[in-house]
Design a protein around this motif. Structure first.
Motif, PDB file in Angstrom:
ATOM      1  N   ASN A  48      78.785  54.504  58.280  1.00  0.00           N
ATOM      2  CA  ASN A  48      78.791  55.808  59.036  1.00  0.00           C
ATOM      3  C   ASN A  48      77.212  55.847  59.348  1.00  0.00           C
ATOM      4  N   THR A  49      77.166  56.263  60.685  1.00  0.00           N
ATOM      5  CA  THR A  49      75.645  56.649  61.052  1.00  0.00           C
ATOM      6  C   THR A  49      76.080  58.129  61.813  1.00  0.00           C
ATOM      7  N   VAL A  50      74.904  58.775  61.928  1.00  0.00           N
ATOM      8  CA  VAL A  50      74.962  60.249  62.497  1.00  0.00           C
ATOM      9  C   VAL A  50      75.451  60.067  63.926  1.00  0.00           C
ATOM     10  N   GLY A  51      76.570  60.529  64.268  1.00  0.00           N
ATOM     11  CA  GLY A  51      77.021  60.413  65.625  1.00  0.00           C
ATOM     12  C   GLY A  51      77.690  59.227  65.862  1.00  0.00           C
ATOM     13  N   SER A  52      77.850  58.177  64.995  1.00  0.00           N
ATOM     14  CA  SER A  52      78.435  56.894  65.392  1.00  0.00           C
ATOM     15  C   SER A  52      78.655  56.172  64.026  1.00  0.00           C
TER      16      SER A  52
ATOM     17  N   HIS B 275      71.181  62.886  71.310  1.00  0.00           N
ATOM     18  CA  HIS B 275      72.193  62.103  70.286  1.00  0.00           C
ATOM     19  C   HIS B 275      71.329  61.262  69.393  1.00  0.00           C
ATOM     20  N   VAL B 276      70.510  60.601  69.915  1.00  0.00           N
ATOM     21  CA  VAL B 276      69.668  59.356  69.327  1.00  0.00           C
ATOM     22  C   VAL B 276      68.653  60.029  68.521  1.00  0.00           C
TER      23      VAL B 276
ATOM     24  N   HIS C 151      66.795  70.759  72.740  1.00  0.00           N
ATOM     25  CA  HIS C 151      66.199  70.890  73.914  1.00  0.00           C
ATOM     26  C   HIS C 151      66.239  69.530  74.782  1.00  0.00           C
ATOM     27  N   LEU C 152      66.841  68.442  74.199  1.00  0.00           N
ATOM     28  CA  LEU C 152      66.906  67.093  75.023  1.00  0.00           C
ATOM     29  C   LEU C 152      68.249  66.890  75.456  1.00  0.00           C
ATOM     30  N   GLY C 153      68.326  66.338  76.474  1.00  0.00           N
ATOM     31  CA  GLY C 153      69.498  65.940  77.260  1.00  0.00           C
ATOM     32  C   GLY C 153      70.361  64.735  76.587  1.00  0.00           C
ATOM     33  N   TYR C 154      71.580  64.633  77.066  1.00  0.00           N
ATOM     34  CA  TYR C 154      72.440  63.232  76.539  1.00  0.00           C
ATOM     35  C   TYR C 154      71.962  62.113  77.178  1.00  0.00           C
TER      36      TYR C 154
END
Length: 568
Positions: free
Chosen positions: A122-126, A37-38, A30-33
């Motif tokens: 490794n991190t989630v998404g990055s 992602h964060v 429900h959140l934008g970019y």
């Protein structure tokens, strides 16, 4: 920008709060970019890890987000041809169901940008890069970088019999032992495949060679290097090195020249003892004997190519210094039959008493002493006796010497065997004696047995011409004296700087047997200049005029000269 950092920080805090309350992380849709992602990255982070530090990546291309909700899609949804098409944020990949998104492990897929000295997390998404302080399993720290440990080489693999160890990054594996020929290896299916030694072997060829792989082996082919003139390819074929023309003998230096190697070329220098002829362009010999006459050798200088040598005339040998000449003692080689006398540059043979030297100059032969007139065995007379001889002396004035050959003069004066009166002085000569007496002239007085001195002089001229002193001398010589012979010296005593004398014979030299000579400013000499063949007596007056401080003073030497026979 600072506003973007603030947004990221707030979205991460929101995700952490959802995780702490046990609420699901689906709210990110429900959140934008980039806030969604964060949020998702911070909400799904494992326990025990502090708030992650995100590595700033290249700014992604902006992504258009749907104005309405995501519908069936987990992250992003787009409508194409009336149907929903799902996509994922950067750092995520669409799952097989085409709806959900899975995190991409950049550290495994090697899409990160960490340095060799950093560890990829490794991190989630990055991902993020962490400075290595400890290395992961199977690695060791070397030069601030983690490098793989070759467990197979270290012998710590523990593979069972029939298996061989194969090193992998961070670990190793045990594979069935190779059953292929040398130069081949088994693949995962057990097939023998060629080993590319050019890639797998470290430095398979020496420097200057290229490696070419072949089936089951490899070959090394020399690199083709073109070198400039004066250079050639080194033995390893890796570089061009200078050609030593002097060592290889390909130079064109002529006789008398020395080859000096230079980078890419060489130079011809003249040897010592040669000089360069600019016209003929050659090195010519220097004739040191002509250039330095009389300075190199004591006697004879002989030029030689590039140098010179000294030599000596007959009777001499070259000294150790190679310059001076030393007299050769020829007598050391016994060149004479009897006696040898070394002389400068030669030698002379002579014989003992009773022998004479033959014409060859080396051999001595016995003589009949009395019957032959060669030599004088007796000083006066030889009397032959059987097997020998005897010598005799004159009846008066001589006695036989202890050697039985020569005659010795009798000193009648010392023995008293003379007939001189009490007013006369006995003077001994060879074979006889003389009775001498003298009286001083008028105006002179006798001051010793041999001297008269002037009492006074009436005028200046008389003082100039008459002797201040008259002195008597007696000299005795034999008839065989070598001519000319200096028999007397005269001069003032003491002498002073500025003195000058004039010497002359004023009486007794009518037959010109004597002469005078001035040796220096204050010394004169009397010479016997003619040979006196028979015994004879002379009385000569020698006058010396002394010029001192502008005034002449005359001295007179009255000299008895007795010429006697030579020693018998």
């Amino acid at each position: 920008s600072s506003s973007l950092n603030l947004i990221c920080c707030n979205c991460c805090t929101l995700g952490l709060n959802f995780r702490a309350r046990g609420q699901g992380c689906e709210a990110h849709q429900h959140l934008g970019y980039p806030c969604g992602h964060v949020f998702l990255t911070c909400c799904e982070e494992e326990d025990g890890i502090d708030q992650p530090t995100l590595r700033r990546k290249e700014k992604p291309e902006p992504t258009a987000l749907p104005k309405r909700g995501n519908g069936p899609c987990a992250q992003q949804c787009a409508v194409e041809d009336g149907q929903a098409r799902c996509s994922c944020f950067p750092g995520f990949a669409l799952a097989a169901d085409g709806r959900t998104c899975e995190d991409v492990n950049e550290c495994v897929t090697n899409t990160h940008s960490c340095q060799a000295s950093e560890r990829c997390l490794n991190t989630v998404g990055s991902f993020m890069c962490e400075k290595q302080t400890t290395c992961p399993a199977g690695h060791q720290l070397k030069n601030d970088a983690c490098v793989d440990v070759d467990e197979c080489a270290a012998g710590s693999d523990g593979c069972a019999a029939g298996f061989e160890c194969q090193n992998t990054v961070g670990s190793f594996s045990c594979n069935p032992r190779q059953r292929c020929f040398t130069g081949f290896t088994q693949d995962a299916h057990g097939n023998c495949i060629d080993i590319d030694e050019c890639v797998s072997v470290e430095e398979p060829c020496n420097s200057g060679f290229n490696c070419i792989n072949t089936v089951g082996s490899y070959t090394c082919q020399r690199k083709i290097i073109l070198c400039s003139q004066g250079y050639h390819v080194s033995e390893d074929g890796a570089r061009c090195v200078d050609v030593d023309e002097c060592h290889t003998g390909v130079h064109r230096c002529g006789e008398g020249q020395i080859c000096q190697n230079l980078p890419g070329t060489y130079r011809c220098d003249c040897q010592t003892g040669y000089q360069y002829d600019m016209i003929r362009r050659v090195c010519v010999d220097v004739n040191e004997c002509w250039r330095y006459p009389g300075r190199l050798c004591a006697q004879t200088c002989e030029n030689s190519p590039g140098s010179y040598r000294c030599s000596c005339t007959a009777g001499f040998t070259l000294a150790y210094d190679g310059k001076n000449c030393e007299d050769v003692n020829e007598c050391n080689n016994n060149p004479c039959s009897q006696e040898c006398a070394n002389i400068y540059g030669s030698y002379q043979c002579y014989c003992r008493q009773g022998f004479y030297l033959k014409e060859d100059g080396h051999t001595c032969e016995d003589i009949d002493e009395c019957s032959q007139s060669i030599g004088h065995l007796c000083a006066f007379r030889c009397v032959n006796v059987p097997g020998s001889y005897q010598c005799a002396c004159p009846p008066h004035g001589y006695s036989m010497s202890p050697n039985g050959r020569t005659c010795r003069d009798i000193d009648e004066c010392s023995l008293g065997a003379h007939n001189c009166s009490a007013t006369e002085t006995c003077y001994n000569i060879q074979g006889s004696f003389r009775c001498l007496s003298f009286s001083c002239p008028q105006n002179y007085r006798r001051v010793s047995d041999t001297r008269c001195e002037r009492i006074s002089c009436p005028n200046f001229m008389d003082c100039q011409n008459s002797p201040l002193r008259i002195t008597y001398y007696q000299l005795s010589f034999q008839t065989n004296i070598l001519i000319p012979a200096q028999i007397f010296r005269i001069g003032p005593s003491p002498a002073y700087s500025g003195d000058n004398i004039i010497i002359s014979i004023t009486r007794g030299n009518e037959e010109n047997y004597f002469s005078t000579r001035k040796l220096n400013a204050f010394t004169g000499a009397v010479y016997l200049q003619r040979q006196v063949r028979e015994p004879r007596d002379f009385l000569i007056d020698v006058e010396m005029k002394l010029l001192r401080q502008g005034t002449f003073t005359t001295f007179l030497a009255r000299i008895y000269v007795f010429i006697t026979t030579h020693s018998l």
